[in-house]
Motif scaffolding. Sequence first.
Motif, PDB file in Angstrom:
ATOM      1  N   ALA A  68       5.813  11.426 -29.129  1.00 17.88           N
ATOM      2  CA  ALA A  68       4.728  10.905 -29.953  1.00 17.88           C
ATOM      3  C   ALA A  68       3.527  11.844 -29.946  1.00 17.88           C
ATOM      4  O   ALA A  68       2.744  11.867 -30.896  1.00 17.88           O
ATOM      5  CB  ALA A  68       4.318   9.515 -29.462  1.00 17.88           C
ATOM      6  N   LEU A  69       3.385  12.612 -28.873  1.00 15.65           N
ATOM      7  CA  LEU A  69       2.273  13.559 -28.819  1.00 15.65           C
ATOM      8  C   LEU A  69       2.419  14.627 -29.900  1.00 15.65           C
ATOM      9  O   LEU A  69       1.422  15.038 -30.516  1.00 15.65           O
ATOM     10  CB  LEU A  69       2.194  14.211 -27.436  1.00 15.65           C
ATOM     11  N   ASP A  70       3.646  15.068 -30.147  1.00 17.68           N
ATOM     12  CA  ASP A  70       3.882  16.027 -31.230  1.00 17.68           C
ATOM     13  C   ASP A  70       3.501  15.414 -32.580  1.00 17.68           C
ATOM     14  O   ASP A  70       2.904  16.080 -33.431  1.00 17.68           O
ATOM     15  CB  ASP A  70       5.356  16.451 -31.256  1.00 17.68           C
ATOM     16  N   LEU A  71       3.852  14.140 -32.753  1.00 19.84           N
ATOM     17  CA  LEU A  71       3.515  13.454 -34.000  1.00 19.84           C
ATOM     18  C   LEU A  71       2.004  13.283 -34.124  1.00 19.84           C
ATOM     19  O   LEU A  71       1.431  13.485 -35.195  1.00 19.84           O
ATOM     20  CB  LEU A  71       4.205  12.092 -34.036  1.00 19.84           C
ATOM     21  N   LEU A  72       1.367  12.930 -33.025  1.00 23.99           N
ATOM     22  CA  LEU A  72      -0.086  12.751 -33.038  1.00 23.99           C
ATOM     23  C   LEU A  72      -0.789  14.048 -33.413  1.00 23.99           C
ATOM     24  O   LEU A  72      -1.747  14.047 -34.198  1.00 23.99           O
ATOM     25  CB  LEU A  72      -0.558  12.270 -31.668  1.00 23.99           C
ATOM     26  N   ALA A  95       0.196  10.810 -15.372  1.00 28.35           N
ATOM     27  CA  ALA A  95       0.187  12.193 -15.856  1.00 28.35           C
ATOM     28  C   ALA A  95       0.764  12.293 -17.258  1.00 28.35           C
ATOM     29  O   ALA A  95       0.301  13.093 -18.075  1.00 28.35           O
ATOM     30  CB  ALA A  95       0.975  13.085 -14.901  1.00 28.35           C
ATOM     31  N   HIS A  96       1.783  11.471 -17.560  1.00 29.63           N
ATOM     32  CA  HIS A  96       2.417  11.523 -18.877  1.00 29.63           C
ATOM     33  C   HIS A  96       1.543  10.872 -19.952  1.00 29.63           C
ATOM     34  O   HIS A  96       1.658  11.192 -21.134  1.00 29.63           O
ATOM     35  CB  HIS A  96       3.780  10.821 -18.830  1.00 29.63           C
ATOM     36  N   LEU A  97       0.695   9.941 -19.542  1.00 25.63           N
ATOM     37  CA  LEU A  97      -0.145   9.231 -20.506  1.00 25.63           C
ATOM     38  C   LEU A  97      -1.520   9.855 -20.673  1.00 25.63           C
ATOM     39  O   LEU A  97      -2.220   9.566 -21.642  1.00 25.63           O
ATOM     40  CB  LEU A  97      -0.311   7.770 -20.066  1.00 25.63           C
ATOM     41  N   GLU A  98      -1.906  10.723 -19.740  1.00 23.81           N
ATOM     42  CA  GLU A  98      -3.255  11.268 -19.729  1.00 23.81           C
ATOM     43  C   GLU A  98      -3.590  12.006 -21.021  1.00 23.81           C
ATOM     44  O   GLU A  98      -4.693  11.860 -21.566  1.00 23.81           O
ATOM     45  CB  GLU A  98      -3.432  12.213 -18.541  1.00 23.81           C
ATOM     46  N   GLU A  99      -2.647  12.799 -21.527  1.00 22.12           N
ATOM     47  CA  GLU A  99      -2.928  13.578 -22.728  1.00 22.12           C
ATOM     48  C   GLU A  99      -3.190  12.671 -23.928  1.00 22.12           C
ATOM     49  O   GLU A  99      -3.994  12.985 -24.802  1.00 22.12           O
ATOM     50  CB  GLU A  99      -1.785  14.544 -23.023  1.00 22.12           C
ATOM     51  N   PHE A 100      -2.518  11.517 -23.961  1.00 23.25           N
ATOM     52  CA  PHE A 100      -2.779  10.562 -25.042  1.00 23.25           C
ATOM     53  C   PHE A 100      -4.171   9.975 -24.901  1.00 23.25           C
ATOM     54  O   PHE A 100      -4.895   9.808 -25.881  1.00 23.25           O
ATOM     55  CB  PHE A 100      -1.736   9.443 -25.012  1.00 23.25           C
ATOM     56  N   LYS A 101      -4.560   9.642 -23.686  1.00 26.93           N
ATOM     57  CA  LYS A 101      -5.889   9.082 -23.463  1.00 26.93           C
ATOM     58  C   LYS A 101      -6.968  10.077 -23.874  1.00 26.93           C
ATOM     59  O   LYS A 101      -8.011   9.698 -24.394  1.00 26.93           O
ATOM     60  CB  LYS A 101      -6.060   8.698 -21.987  1.00 26.93           C
ATOM     61  N   GLN A 102      -6.703  11.363 -23.635  1.00 30.61           N
ATOM     62  CA  GLN A 102      -7.684  12.392 -23.979  1.00 30.61           C
ATOM     63  C   GLN A 102      -7.704  12.699 -25.471  1.00 30.61           C
ATOM     64  O   GLN A 102      -8.625  13.356 -25.950  1.00 30.61           O
ATOM     65  CB  GLN A 102      -7.381  13.681 -23.201  1.00 30.61           C
ATOM     66  N   SER A 103      -6.693  12.243 -26.198  1.00 25.96           N
ATOM     67  CA  SER A 103      -6.578  12.611 -27.608  1.00 25.96           C
ATOM     68  C   SER A 103      -7.184  11.578 -28.552  1.00 25.96           C
ATOM     69  O   SER A 103      -7.142  11.749 -29.765  1.00 25.96           O
ATOM     70  CB  SER A 103      -5.104  12.822 -27.973  1.00 25.96           C
ATOM     71  N   GLY A 104      -7.741  10.505 -28.003  1.00 25.26           N
ATOM     72  CA  GLY A 104      -8.407   9.529 -28.849  1.00 25.26           C
ATOM     73  C   GLY A 104      -7.503   8.468 -29.445  1.00 25.26           C
ATOM     74  O   GLY A 104      -7.784   7.961 -30.536  1.00 25.26           O
ATOM     75  N   LEU A 244     -19.244   2.066 -16.801  1.00 27.25           N
ATOM     76  CA  LEU A 244     -17.966   2.765 -16.921  1.00 27.25           C
ATOM     77  C   LEU A 244     -17.171   2.171 -18.070  1.00 27.25           C
ATOM     78  O   LEU A 244     -17.175   0.963 -18.282  1.00 27.25           O
ATOM     79  CB  LEU A 244     -17.155   2.637 -15.628  1.00 27.25           C
ATOM     80  N   CYS A 245     -16.481   3.030 -18.784  1.00 28.18           N
ATOM     81  CA  CYS A 245     -15.651   2.598 -19.907  1.00 28.18           C
ATOM     82  C   CYS A 245     -14.307   3.318 -19.820  1.00 28.18           C
ATOM     83  O   CYS A 245     -14.255   4.529 -19.625  1.00 28.18           O
ATOM     84  CB  CYS A 245     -16.345   2.918 -21.226  1.00 28.18           C
ATOM     85  N   ASP A 246     -13.235   2.560 -19.954  1.00 26.55           N
ATOM     86  CA  ASP A 246     -11.904   3.147 -19.887  1.00 26.55           C
ATOM     87  C   ASP A 246     -11.568   3.924 -21.149  1.00 26.55           C
ATOM     88  O   ASP A 246     -12.134   3.700 -22.210  1.00 26.55           O
ATOM     89  CB  ASP A 246     -10.839   2.047 -19.727  1.00 26.55           C
ATOM     90  N   LYS A 247     -10.649   4.869 -20.995  1.00 31.88           N
ATOM     91  CA  LYS A 247      -9.962   5.436 -22.145  1.00 31.88           C
ATOM     92  C   LYS A 247      -8.640   4.692 -22.273  1.00 31.88           C
ATOM     93  O   LYS A 247      -7.973   4.492 -21.261  1.00 31.88           O
ATOM     94  CB  LYS A 247      -9.694   6.942 -21.942  1.00 31.88           C
ATOM     95  N   PRO A 248      -8.247   4.277 -23.481  1.00 33.00           N
ATOM     96  CA  PRO A 248      -8.897   4.465 -24.772  1.00 33.00           C
ATOM     97  C   PRO A 248     -10.266   3.787 -24.885  1.00 33.00           C
ATOM     98  O   PRO A 248     -10.500   2.750 -24.299  1.00 33.00           O
ATOM     99  CB  PRO A 248      -7.902   3.848 -25.761  1.00 33.00           C
ATOM    100  N   PHE A 249     -11.130   4.405 -25.685  1.00 29.85           N
ATOM    101  CA  PHE A 249     -12.522   3.998 -25.891  1.00 29.85           C
ATOM    102  C   PHE A 249     -12.547   2.859 -26.907  1.00 29.85           C
ATOM    103  O   PHE A 249     -12.394   3.079 -28.103  1.00 29.85           O
ATOM    104  CB  PHE A 249     -13.272   5.225 -26.412  1.00 29.85           C
ATOM    105  N   GLU A 250     -12.706   1.605 -26.454  1.00 27.74           N
ATOM    106  CA  GLU A 250     -12.577   0.444 -27.313  1.00 27.74           C
ATOM    107  C   GLU A 250     -13.926   0.046 -27.923  1.00 27.74           C
ATOM    108  O   GLU A 250     -14.878  -0.246 -27.188  1.00 27.74           O
ATOM    109  CB  GLU A 250     -11.996  -0.729 -26.532  1.00 27.74           C
ATOM    110  N   PRO A 251     -14.034   0.010 -29.250  1.00 22.76           N
ATOM    111  CA  PRO A 251     -15.307  -0.260 -29.924  1.00 22.76           C
ATOM    112  C   PRO A 251     -15.999  -1.541 -29.482  1.00 22.76           C
ATOM    113  O   PRO A 251     -17.207  -1.556 -29.244  1.00 22.76           O
ATOM    114  CB  PRO A 251     -14.909  -0.322 -31.406  1.00 22.76           C
TER     115      PRO A 251
END
Length: 264
Positions: A68-72, A95-104, A244-251
Amino acid sequence: MSKIAVNELSMLLVEPSDTQQKIIVNKLKQQGLTDIVTASTMEEAKDIIGKHPRDLIASAMYFDNGTALDLLKQVRKSEYPDTPFMLVTSEVKTAHLEEFKQSGVIALLPKPFTAEHLSSAIENTIDLLSSDEMDLDYFDVKEIRVLLVDDSRLARNHIRRVLNNLGLEKVTEAIDGQQAIEYINEEMFDLVVTDFNMPEVDGRGLTKYIREQSQQSHIPVLMVTSESNESHLANIEQDGVNALCDKPFEPKFVKQVLYKLLNE
């Protein structure tokens, strides 16, 4: 601007399993979301994204020829780079989910997810697509000067979009804590929104600098982090972080936090 209704949303669901597709589509319909297009492969998904943009994309994690990261990444390079993206996965390794959290991403939905998980993710999407300007007691929200600090451009784009939708238009971006320190020494700010994990000077180091060495030691600091270690988080708060606010950043959550920070 009135809020978008759930039944007005259009969605692309990317899921290689026919069975899982049916289960997820059924759950989406139960939430009131009916305009759903499905794809079983990344190629189908990319074709749909290119020809028929959707309001929201939900994707499984793994495919035969990628993730899904490639698709994102493909979405972020497309004509509609800000399309909200949620990940549906049974993956639990940080570790596998971190890149998604950083990608918004707008949400990380666990498999199997509950109605509450899905409802929250859809609500986040609606909040992201709708303007919901804050009405503050002591500030004109459009005049609040925000310093946004994150080493991920995609994360900055997502956070800026959330802030802009809340009426916060004066946003200065810094790519890390060191650049943020330079800006703080040159300009005045009313709020700092910073990531925790960054090279050079991280969010904790930036906060300590603000509190102990800057001429703006009073600035409220909202730290955005995917850190889950409770003792680590306690140390962060002791350094002077206001919230403190978690990622994903929830409006919705961010709006509540900012009301508290800016109306005190």
